[in-house]
Scaffold this motif. Structure first.
Motif, short mmCIF file in Angstrom:
data_model
loop_
_atom_site.label_atom_id
_atom_site.label_comp_id
_atom_site.label_asym_id
_atom_site.label_seq_id
_atom_site.Cartn_x
_atom_site.Cartn_y
_atom_site.Cartn_z
N ILE A 2 -52.91 11.93 -91.39
CA ILE A 2 -52.21 11.91 -90.12
C ILE A 2 -51.24 13.09 -90.10
O ILE A 2 -50.46 13.26 -91.04
CB ILE A 2 -51.46 10.59 -89.91
CG1 ILE A 2 -52.45 9.44 -89.81
CG2 ILE A 2 -50.59 10.65 -88.66
CD1 ILE A 2 -51.82 8.08 -89.74
N LEU A 3 -51.30 13.88 -89.03
CA LEU A 3 -50.38 14.99 -88.84
C LEU A 3 -49.32 14.57 -87.84
O LEU A 3 -49.64 14.10 -86.74
CB LEU A 3 -51.13 16.22 -88.31
CG LEU A 3 -50.27 17.40 -87.86
CD1 LEU A 3 -49.48 17.97 -89.03
CD2 LEU A 3 -51.14 18.45 -87.21
N ILE A 39 -41.80 29.67 -90.52
CA ILE A 39 -41.46 29.21 -91.87
C ILE A 39 -42.61 28.38 -92.44
O ILE A 39 -42.92 28.44 -93.62
CB ILE A 39 -40.16 28.38 -91.85
CG1 ILE A 39 -39.00 29.27 -91.41
CG2 ILE A 39 -39.88 27.73 -93.19
CD1 ILE A 39 -37.71 28.52 -91.11
N THR A 40 -43.23 27.60 -91.58
CA THR A 40 -44.35 26.75 -91.95
C THR A 40 -45.56 27.12 -91.10
O THR A 40 -45.41 27.43 -89.93
CB THR A 40 -44.01 25.27 -91.70
OG1 THR A 40 -42.88 24.92 -92.47
CG2 THR A 40 -45.17 24.35 -92.07
N SER A 41 -46.72 27.10 -91.71
CA SER A 41 -47.94 27.32 -90.94
C SER A 41 -49.02 26.38 -91.48
O SER A 41 -48.90 25.86 -92.59
CB SER A 41 -48.41 28.77 -91.04
OG SER A 41 -48.76 29.08 -92.37
N PHE A 42 -50.03 26.17 -90.70
CA PHE A 42 -51.15 25.35 -91.16
C PHE A 42 -52.40 25.78 -90.42
O PHE A 42 -52.35 26.42 -89.37
CB PHE A 42 -50.88 23.85 -90.97
CG PHE A 42 -50.92 23.39 -89.54
CD1 PHE A 42 -52.06 22.83 -89.01
CD2 PHE A 42 -49.80 23.50 -88.73
CE1 PHE A 42 -52.09 22.40 -87.70
CE2 PHE A 42 -49.82 23.06 -87.42
CZ PHE A 42 -50.98 22.52 -86.90
N SER A 43 -53.53 25.45 -91.00
CA SER A 43 -54.81 25.71 -90.33
C SER A 43 -55.66 24.46 -90.47
O SER A 43 -55.43 23.63 -91.34
CB SER A 43 -55.51 26.91 -90.95
OG SER A 43 -55.82 26.66 -92.30
N HIS A 44 -56.63 24.36 -89.60
CA HIS A 44 -57.49 23.18 -89.58
C HIS A 44 -58.94 23.63 -89.52
O HIS A 44 -59.30 24.47 -88.71
CB HIS A 44 -57.16 22.31 -88.37
CG HIS A 44 -58.14 21.20 -88.16
ND1 HIS A 44 -58.20 20.11 -89.01
CD2 HIS A 44 -59.09 21.01 -87.24
CE1 HIS A 44 -59.15 19.30 -88.60
NE2 HIS A 44 -59.71 19.83 -87.52
#
Length: 52
Positions: A2-3, A39-44
């Protein structure tokens, strides 16, 4: 998994995450300010299939 996207110090989100942790539910929290500041990154990967 869960994001949860939230604001830093959001107590309601903290409580939800505590509840999810109690049930051993995988959760990822990203604070909106950190995301917008880079500062934060994400990929899916939409092709990824997790085995449950």
């Amino acid at each position: 998994m869960i994001l949860i996207l939230s604001k830093p110090g959001d107590r309601d989100t903290d409580l939800v995450i505590e509840w999810l942790n109690f049930f051993k539910t995988p959760v990822l929290r990203i604070n909106d300010e950190e995301l917008m500041q880079g500062i934060t990154s994400f990929s899916h990967d939409s092709n990824f299939i997790e085995n449950s």
